[in-house]
Design an enzyme around this catalytic site. Sequence first.
Site, short mmCIF file in Angstrom:
data_model
loop_
_atom_site.label_atom_id
_atom_site.label_comp_id
_atom_site.label_asym_id
_atom_site.label_seq_id
_atom_site.Cartn_x
_atom_site.Cartn_y
_atom_site.Cartn_z
N ARG A 20 89.12 146.86 84.16
CA ARG A 20 88.40 145.62 83.85
C ARG A 20 88.93 144.46 84.67
O ARG A 20 88.32 144.01 85.62
CB ARG A 20 88.50 145.32 82.34
CG ARG A 20 87.47 144.31 81.83
CD ARG A 20 87.76 142.87 82.17
NE ARG A 20 89.01 142.38 81.61
CZ ARG A 20 89.51 141.17 81.87
NH1 ARG A 20 88.87 140.35 82.68
NH2 ARG A 20 90.68 140.80 81.37
N ASP A 21 90.13 143.99 84.33
CA ASP A 21 90.68 142.82 85.01
C ASP A 21 90.94 143.11 86.48
O ASP A 21 90.84 142.22 87.32
CB ASP A 21 91.99 142.41 84.30
CG ASP A 21 92.47 141.04 84.72
OD1 ASP A 21 91.71 140.30 85.36
OD2 ASP A 21 93.62 140.70 84.41
N HIS A 212 100.86 139.49 79.44
CA HIS A 212 99.99 139.90 80.55
C HIS A 212 100.28 138.93 81.71
O HIS A 212 99.89 137.77 81.67
CB HIS A 212 98.54 139.80 80.10
CG HIS A 212 97.52 140.09 81.16
ND1 HIS A 212 96.39 140.86 80.91
CD2 HIS A 212 97.41 139.72 82.45
CE1 HIS A 212 95.67 140.93 82.01
NE2 HIS A 212 96.26 140.24 82.95
N HIS A 214 100.37 137.85 85.86
CA HIS A 214 99.91 137.98 87.25
C HIS A 214 101.11 137.69 88.15
O HIS A 214 102.07 137.04 87.74
CB HIS A 214 98.77 137.01 87.53
CG HIS A 214 97.49 137.41 86.87
ND1 HIS A 214 96.24 137.17 87.40
CD2 HIS A 214 97.24 138.07 85.71
CE1 HIS A 214 95.30 137.63 86.61
NE2 HIS A 214 95.88 138.19 85.57
N CYS A 245 92.06 136.38 88.51
CA CYS A 245 90.93 135.70 87.89
C CYS A 245 90.03 135.06 88.94
O CYS A 245 90.49 134.32 89.80
CB CYS A 245 91.44 134.62 86.93
SG CYS A 245 90.13 133.68 86.12
N ASN A 254 97.42 141.18 89.26
CA ASN A 254 98.29 141.41 88.12
C ASN A 254 99.59 142.08 88.58
O ASN A 254 99.68 142.62 89.69
CB ASN A 254 97.61 142.33 87.12
CG ASN A 254 96.34 141.76 86.54
OD1 ASN A 254 96.37 141.03 85.56
ND2 ASN A 254 95.20 142.09 87.13
#
Length: 317
Positions: A20-21, A212, A214, A245, A254
């Site tokens: 997803r991310d 989470h 980055h 993002c 990430n």
Amino acid sequence: MLTPIKGFPERAILTEVGPRDGLQSEPVFVPTERKIELVHALIGAGLRRFEITSFVSPRAVPQMRDAAQVLAAFRGRDDLHLTALVPNVRGAEAAIEAGADALVLFASASESHNLKNVNRSRADSLAGFAEIARLAEGSGTALQGAIATAFGCPFEGNVAIEAVVDQAKAYRDLGMGYITLGDTTGMATPANVIELVQALRPVLEGVDLALHFHNTRGVGLACAYAGLSLGVTHFESSIGGLGGCPFVPRATGNIATEDLAYMLEESGVQTDLDLERLISAAELAEELVGRELPGQVMKAGPRLKTAAMDSVRTANG
């Protein structure tokens, strides 16, 4: 097995967010069957928790237009925990129908980033979550919360700890048993990770707190290490370091799942993950997106992986 560093937990649980991310901002659509192939490779490496897709407008995030198909490929597997990011009631309904184990609701701790990210005020986002919470409760689907820009905003700078704490309380009161602090902008430092986690602990008893990070400024693993020192056991990461993002200037990926797993295991923290298979999955991810990914362990290999002496030239003189 190494003895954990003093103060560290014996075990950590990783949630893989690469599908997803990691993939959401890729400019070229990754075919559905290749996304499914990547998830299978990650399962083979031992991962069992996935933020596998998001049910968002395909106009806003074209890469996620196959959300239902990707989720359907793994529906009904009792050994997996599959979550989907949802921005609104329509997305929540679609995710529940597709068989998500949990819905991830997200809002930014900063007003300006929330406007950029979802085109809504923070108050409007939080108000909308109440309806989704009722929908989830009626379906028996769990709720999780993500607080974006928890460690800083690219438009406002520092984000007040009080804003993050208040948002976490609102999530808790909606019944969320798992809350992620998202370093959306890569502005986290070990010092502000410790400060924020310590501020949240008293109000999140009984809630799983996840971190989470980055790696925008190269300290993502150092921030994870700071979380470990406080006993945090839940972390989210992306294979190969995929991601970033799309609504943050100069965003990079990430922290890489294989880099995080390596650090954890070498610190005596069990993950039940196969590092060699994670490296293979990272190489597959690199193939899917058609460029070099920033993960380091996928390039160097495990610490004790040796080479034949005749594979390296001998110095002259």
